[in-house]
Design an enzyme around this catalytic site. Structure first.
Site, PDB file in Angstrom:
ATOM      1  N   LYS A 119       0.821  -1.218   0.000  1.00  0.00           N
ATOM      2  CA  LYS A 119       0.000   0.000   0.000  1.00  0.00           C
ATOM      3  C   LYS A 119       0.856   1.269   0.000  1.00  0.00           C
ATOM      4  O   LYS A 119       0.474   2.275  -0.593  1.00  0.00           O
ATOM      5  CB  LYS A 119      -0.941  -0.007   1.202  1.00  0.00           C
ATOM      6  CG  LYS A 119      -2.040  -1.060   1.102  1.00  0.00           C
ATOM      7  CD  LYS A 119      -2.965  -1.025   2.307  1.00  0.00           C
ATOM      8  CE  LYS A 119      -4.053  -2.069   2.182  1.00  0.00           C
ATOM      9  NZ  LYS A 119      -4.989  -2.063   3.341  1.00  0.00           N
ATOM     10  N   LYS A 202      -7.448 -10.498  -7.655  1.00  0.00           N
ATOM     11  CA  LYS A 202      -8.539 -10.585  -6.696  1.00  0.00           C
ATOM     12  C   LYS A 202      -9.667  -9.628  -7.083  1.00  0.00           C
ATOM     13  O   LYS A 202      -9.408  -8.511  -7.538  1.00  0.00           O
ATOM     14  CB  LYS A 202      -8.019 -10.239  -5.299  1.00  0.00           C
ATOM     15  CG  LYS A 202      -9.009 -10.446  -4.175  1.00  0.00           C
ATOM     16  CD  LYS A 202      -8.357 -10.152  -2.832  1.00  0.00           C
ATOM     17  CE  LYS A 202      -9.341 -10.313  -1.683  1.00  0.00           C
ATOM     18  NZ  LYS A 202      -8.734 -10.008  -0.368  1.00  0.00           N
ATOM     19  N   LYS A 205     -13.204  -3.810  -5.137  1.00  0.00           N
ATOM     20  CA  LYS A 205     -14.041  -2.631  -5.372  1.00  0.00           C
ATOM     21  C   LYS A 205     -13.219  -1.473  -5.928  1.00  0.00           C
ATOM     22  O   LYS A 205     -13.778  -0.497  -6.431  1.00  0.00           O
ATOM     23  CB  LYS A 205     -14.748  -2.219  -4.078  1.00  0.00           C
ATOM     24  CG  LYS A 205     -13.841  -2.001  -2.898  1.00  0.00           C
ATOM     25  CD  LYS A 205     -14.617  -2.090  -1.599  1.00  0.00           C
ATOM     26  CE  LYS A 205     -13.710  -2.241  -0.388  1.00  0.00           C
ATOM     27  NZ  LYS A 205     -14.447  -2.633   0.814  1.00  0.00           N
TER      28      LYS A 205
END
Length: 339
Positions: A119, A202, A205
């Site tokens: 991240k 994966k 959203k």
């Protein structure tokens, strides 16, 4: 567990970062629902404190996302009568125990967390301290309930290992057997649901393509259309799981069917082996609509009644604090805090 006297208790949570997907449902929420009827106390959480670690959200957005996630939990079958359902920030003991764990965890442990590296990317110096330290908050989320089991996806296993390390170090440093060594629960045919457009990624959203995922708020026509257009390969479906080797899109769709129908992959392939995707996709679309449309409708009903959602979360917080306040007090007593 380190002590058989711990009450069997499950804790798990999802970030209210907006847009529940089929991946959230099959990878987590469906399992949450089934664990309500097993030999556990169950605590499920909208981890809104975690939701601000990467970036500060618009307050209205966070408010909406938290209620939508709560609606998704309830519509999927998580019952406030069977489980404690909370948003994290209403139970302050989570954050209070997290500070203690910040002082227990070692910098080297935190630096090895692969999700932080992913991240933060090349801008590690510019991300929030919260993003670096949030695995300690995750450990606190779990251990403030003395949770003995946590249903997790593969991507969270490292954080649960850190939770176990923190519990062990606390117990060792203070010569106590206070925190349980929490066990992961990883089960199911579709614990990792992949993108409908790229079976190597994966379902997320955050993917720019809405066609890559099934949203839990999608209507019947949208669900069916996305499945019809899901990426596949030209070969017929095999009759055994070994035949899915190297066929990531085929494996993903079979896994989804297996999870929705509560069958094993081998059971599904015994039924559909030899079929082309032109025959299989309509079966999958029909099953997905049957299972997901009632959830979508109930979510919409609940979102039209936000006061009802808020009432459920407030009641859950009151129940949760009956567990968390004594555990935090005992933690402070062990450390030597005057109370």
């Amino acid at each position: 567990m380190s002590d058989t006297s711990f009450t069997p208790r499950v804790f798990s949570g999802i970030q209210p970062s907006g847009g529940l997907t089929l991946g959230n449902y099959l990878g987590a929420i469906k399992r949450f629902v089934s664990m309500q009827d097993e030999a556990y106390e169950t605590v499920y959480c909208m981890v809104d404190l975690h939701a601000i670690t990467a970036k500060l959200l618009d307050p209205k957005e966070l408010h909406y996302n938290t209620r939508e996630l709560a609606a998704g939990f309830i519509a999927s079958g998580i019952s406030p009568e069977k489980s404690i359902l909370i948003n994290q920030s209403q139970v302050p003991e989570h954050a209070q125990l997290a500070w203690i764990f910040n002082c227990i965890a070692r910098m080297g442990w935190m630096s090895r967390m692969t999700q932080f590296k992913d991240k933060a990317g090349k801008n590690a110096e510019k991300v929030s301290l919260g993003l670096f330290a949030y695995p300690a908050l995750m450990a606190a989320d779990i251990l403030i309930y003395h949770a003995t089991h946590v249903p997790v996806g593969d991507d969270q296993k490292q954080h649960l290992e850190l939770t176990r390390d923190i519990a062990s170090k606390f117990n060792h440093d203070y010569g106590v057997d206070f925190f349980p060594i929490t066990e992961p629960v990883i089960e199911g045919a579709a614990t990792r649901v992949m993108s409908l457009r790229d079976g190597s990624k994966k379902m997320s959203k955050s993917d720019p393509s809405d066609a890559s995922r099934i949203n839990m708020t999608d209507d019947v026509d949208t669900i069916a259309k996305k499945i019809r257009k899901a990426k596949t390969d030209p070969d017929a479906l095999p009759s055994e799981a070994a035949g899915l080797e190297g066929r990531v899109e085929a494996r993903n769709l079979i896994n989804i069917y297996a999870a929705l129908s509560e069958q094993s992959v081998d059971q599904v392939l015994a039924e559909v082996g030899g079929q082309q995707f032109g025959t299989f996709k309509p079966l999958l679309a029909e099953l997905a609509v049957e299972k997901l449309a009632p959830i979508s409708s109930e979510m919409a009903r609940l979102m039209a009644q936000p006061d009802e959602i808020d009432r459920i979360l407030a009641c859950g917080a009151a129940q949760a604090r009956e567990i968390t306040a004594p555990i935090l007090k005992k933690t402070y007593d062990i450390i030597g805090m005057v109370s």
